[in-house]
Design a protein around this motif. Structure first.
Motif, PDB file in Angstrom:
ATOM      1  N   GLY A  30      -8.079   2.872  13.520  1.00  0.00           N
ATOM      2  CA  GLY A  30      -8.184   3.625  14.763  1.00  0.00           C
ATOM      3  C   GLY A  30      -9.178   4.757  14.593  1.00  0.00           C
ATOM      4  N   ASN A  31      -8.772   5.969  14.894  1.00  0.00           N
ATOM      5  CA  ASN A  31      -9.646   7.141  14.740  1.00  0.00           C
ATOM      6  C   ASN A  31      -9.282   7.968  13.518  1.00  0.00           C
ATOM      7  N   SER A  32      -8.474   7.398  12.635  1.00  0.00           N
ATOM      8  CA  SER A  32      -7.996   8.145  11.480  1.00  0.00           C
ATOM      9  C   SER A  32      -8.491   7.516  10.181  1.00  0.00           C
ATOM     10  N   TYR A  33      -8.936   8.379   9.258  1.00  0.00           N
ATOM     11  CA  TYR A  33      -9.349   7.933   7.930  1.00  0.00           C
ATOM     12  C   TYR A  33      -8.142   8.061   6.989  1.00  0.00           C
ATOM     13  N   ARG A  34      -7.597   6.928   6.601  1.00  0.00           N
ATOM     14  CA  ARG A  34      -6.378   6.924   5.784  1.00  0.00           C
ATOM     15  C   ARG A  34      -6.725   6.828   4.303  1.00  0.00           C
ATOM     16  N   THR A  35      -6.079   7.651   3.504  1.00  0.00           N
ATOM     17  CA  THR A  35      -6.194   7.555   2.052  1.00  0.00           C
ATOM     18  C   THR A  35      -5.136   6.575   1.573  1.00  0.00           C
ATOM     19  N   VAL A  36      -5.580   5.479   0.965  1.00  0.00           N
ATOM     20  CA  VAL A  36      -4.675   4.372   0.646  1.00  0.00           C
ATOM     21  C   VAL A  36      -4.735   4.028  -0.836  1.00  0.00           C
ATOM     22  N   PHE A  59       0.845  -1.195   0.000  1.00  0.00           N
ATOM     23  CA  PHE A  59       0.000   0.000   0.000  1.00  0.00           C
ATOM     24  C   PHE A  59       0.880   1.244   0.000  1.00  0.00           C
ATOM     25  N   ILE A  60       0.322   2.323  -0.556  1.00  0.00           N
ATOM     26  CA  ILE A  60       0.886   3.662  -0.343  1.00  0.00           C
ATOM     27  C   ILE A  60      -0.103   4.417   0.542  1.00  0.00           C
ATOM     28  N   ASN A 117     -11.672  13.397   9.827  1.00  0.00           N
ATOM     29  CA  ASN A 117     -13.033  13.216   9.293  1.00  0.00           C
ATOM     30  C   ASN A 117     -12.953  12.704   7.864  1.00  0.00           C
ATOM     31  N   ILE A 118     -13.987  12.035   7.447  1.00  0.00           N
ATOM     32  CA  ILE A 118     -13.996  11.357   6.156  1.00  0.00           C
ATOM     33  C   ILE A 118     -14.091  12.337   4.988  1.00  0.00           C
ATOM     34  N   ASP A 119     -14.662  13.529   5.205  1.00  0.00           N
ATOM     35  CA  ASP A 119     -14.772  14.509   4.114  1.00  0.00           C
ATOM     36  C   ASP A 119     -13.403  14.960   3.634  1.00  0.00           C
ATOM     37  N   ASP A 120     -12.497  15.241   4.582  1.00  0.00           N
ATOM     38  CA  ASP A 120     -11.140  15.632   4.199  1.00  0.00           C
ATOM     39  C   ASP A 120     -10.415  14.476   3.511  1.00  0.00           C
ATOM     40  N   ALA A 121     -10.690  13.269   3.982  1.00  0.00           N
ATOM     41  CA  ALA A 121     -10.068  12.098   3.361  1.00  0.00           C
ATOM     42  C   ALA A 121     -10.574  11.907   1.932  1.00  0.00           C
ATOM     43  N   ASN A 122     -11.841  12.203   1.699  1.00  0.00           N
ATOM     44  CA  ASN A 122     -12.413  12.060   0.351  1.00  0.00           C
ATOM     45  C   ASN A 122     -11.780  13.027  -0.638  1.00  0.00           C
ATOM     46  N   SER A 123     -11.414  14.219  -0.170  1.00  0.00           N
ATOM     47  CA  SER A 123     -10.769  15.176  -1.069  1.00  0.00           C
ATOM     48  C   SER A 123      -9.409  14.641  -1.523  1.00  0.00           C
ATOM     49  N   LYS A 124      -8.709  13.942  -0.641  1.00  0.00           N
ATOM     50  CA  LYS A 124      -7.447  13.313  -1.010  1.00  0.00           C
ATOM     51  C   LYS A 124      -7.695  12.108  -1.911  1.00  0.00           C
ATOM     52  N   LEU A 125      -8.795  11.417  -1.659  1.00  0.00           N
ATOM     53  CA  LEU A 125      -9.102  10.221  -2.444  1.00  0.00           C
ATOM     54  C   LEU A 125      -9.319  10.567  -3.915  1.00  0.00           C
ATOM     55  N   GLU A 126      -9.905  11.736  -4.187  1.00  0.00           N
ATOM     56  CA  GLU A 126     -10.118  12.163  -5.576  1.00  0.00           C
ATOM     57  C   GLU A 126      -8.784  12.292  -6.307  1.00  0.00           C
ATOM     58  N   ILE A 153      -4.174   8.865  -9.785  1.00  0.00           N
ATOM     59  CA  ILE A 153      -2.878   8.183  -9.880  1.00  0.00           C
ATOM     60  C   ILE A 153      -3.064   6.674  -9.930  1.00  0.00           C
ATOM     61  N   ASN A 154      -3.948   6.178  -9.095  1.00  0.00           N
ATOM     62  CA  ASN A 154      -4.228   4.738  -9.019  1.00  0.00           C
ATOM     63  C   ASN A 154      -5.717   4.574  -8.763  1.00  0.00           C
ATOM     64  N   HIS A 155      -6.423   4.038  -9.767  1.00  0.00           N
ATOM     65  CA  HIS A 155      -7.880   3.909  -9.630  1.00  0.00           C
ATOM     66  C   HIS A 155      -8.251   2.941  -8.511  1.00  0.00           C
ATOM     67  N   ASN A 156      -7.302   2.070  -8.118  1.00  0.00           N
ATOM     68  CA  ASN A 156      -7.563   1.126  -7.037  1.00  0.00           C
ATOM     69  C   ASN A 156      -7.170   1.756  -5.695  1.00  0.00           C
ATOM     70  N   SER A 157      -7.813   2.880  -5.383  1.00  0.00           N
ATOM     71  CA  SER A 157      -7.543   3.595  -4.138  1.00  0.00           C
ATOM     72  C   SER A 157      -8.800   3.616  -3.295  1.00  0.00           C
ATOM     73  N   SER A 158      -8.620   3.761  -2.005  1.00  0.00           N
ATOM     74  CA  SER A 158      -9.776   3.738  -1.113  1.00  0.00           C
ATOM     75  C   SER A 158      -9.435   4.436   0.194  1.00  0.00           C
ATOM     76  N   ILE A 159     -10.459   4.587   1.037  1.00  0.00           N
ATOM     77  CA  ILE A 159     -10.277   5.127   2.382  1.00  0.00           C
ATOM     78  C   ILE A 159     -10.407   3.971   3.364  1.00  0.00           C
ATOM     79  N   ILE A 160      -9.421   3.843   4.229  1.00  0.00           N
ATOM     80  CA  ILE A 160      -9.437   2.799   5.254  1.00  0.00           C
ATOM     81  C   ILE A 160      -9.360   3.477   6.618  1.00  0.00           C
ATOM     82  N   LYS A 161     -10.356   3.202   7.435  1.00  0.00           N
ATOM     83  CA  LYS A 161     -10.358   3.761   8.785  1.00  0.00           C
ATOM     84  C   LYS A 161      -9.543   2.846   9.686  1.00  0.00           C
TER      85      LYS A 161
END
Length: 266
Positions: free
Chosen positions: A213-219, A181-182, A189-198, A203-211
């Motif tokens: 702990g308490n952090s929403y990671r852009t992966v 993973f990268i 919050n998930i809204d800020d993570a979604n802006s990164k997800l876009e 770069i990689n269409h196989n990207s997602s948000i993985i929560k």
């Protein structure tokens, strides 16, 4: 040699047998020279027959008893060290694996087991030194903007050494363990993570948000090797987050489930 009771018993038995044979030879020499009377010679032979038979029976019994005791001890030692074998096989941290091998090479009982662990430690120590060199070379070589074919070949070879040494020896690892993973950052919050997800999906269409702990990671997901992930890491750092980094999936999160809003690391 003296630490092996079975071997000690065997040599003691041979020692007494040699004494018995020498005694018979002495008696025969005396008889031949006529220095011993027949009745005394008979008593002499009866005495040595008793000594040899008594020693033979007791020594053989001792040998068999010691061999069974040593066999039980060997089985217990094998059972004790077997759990450490699994620890070494399943350990994915190179330095910890090396330290385990060193520990076992020191505490293993004398004999084939100690010899085997010592040989393994020496082998893995050499591989670890090559692993450190390969890691150091990768840090320098991956910074090259336009590597030549020979440089790319060197990078791939060093990456192979790194991946090989970082992979646990256990055969229970499956294909999913090879995924990389990268991690392009985390948000509360998930809204800020979604802006990164876009940006990540461009770069990689196989990207997602993985929560996690308490952090929403852009992966950015789906990389089959570390080298493949590194080929896009600089772009991710430039366009999404300069602190982005690479992880191996099964080390970062072994189980991922899906909920209503995103994926969740369990």
């Amino acid at each position: 040699m003296l630490s092996n009771t079975g071997t000690v018993s065997f040599y003691l038995y041979l020692f007494f047998v040699v004494i018995g044979l020498l005694s018979i030879f002495v008696a025969y020499s005396l008889l031949k020279k006529g220095n011993m009377e027949p009745d005394k010679l008979d008593k002499f032979f009866d005495y040595f027959k008793w000594v040899i038979i008594t020693l033979a029976v007791s020594t053989v019994t001792l040998i068999v008893s010691d061999l069974f005791k040593e066999r039980d001890q060997d089985i217990k030692e094998l059972e004790y060290f077997d759990k450490y074998v699994n620890d070494v096989k399943n350990e994915d941290r190179p330095l910890v694996r090396l330290q385990l091998a060193k520990y076992l090479s020191i505490v293993a009982p004398s004999g084939e087991m100690k010899k085997s662990w010592t040989n393994y430690y020496q082998t893995i120590k050499q591989e670890y030194d090559e692993y450190i060199k390969a890691q150091s070379s990768l840090k320098q070589d991956t910074a090259i903007v336009n590597p030549t074919p020979s440089q790319m070949k060197k990078i791939e070879e060093n990456q192979r050494k790194v991946d090989l040494f970082e992979t646990p020896l256990s055969s229970t690892t499956n294909e999913n363990n090879s995924e990389w993973f990268i991690i392009a950052g985390g948000n509360e919050n998930i809204d800020d993570a979604n802006s990164k997800l876009e940006k990540a999906t461009k770069i990689n269409h196989n990207s997602s948000i993985i929560k996690k702990g308490n952090s929403y990671r852009t992966v950015l997901m789906g990389y089959n090797s570390k080298l493949e992930a590194e080929s896009q890491l600089q772009l991710v750092k430039k366009q999404i987050n300069p602190t982005s980094y690479i992880v191996r999936k099964f080390l970062w999160c072994n189980a991922i489930e899906k909920n209503d809003e995103c994926l969740v690391c369990k």
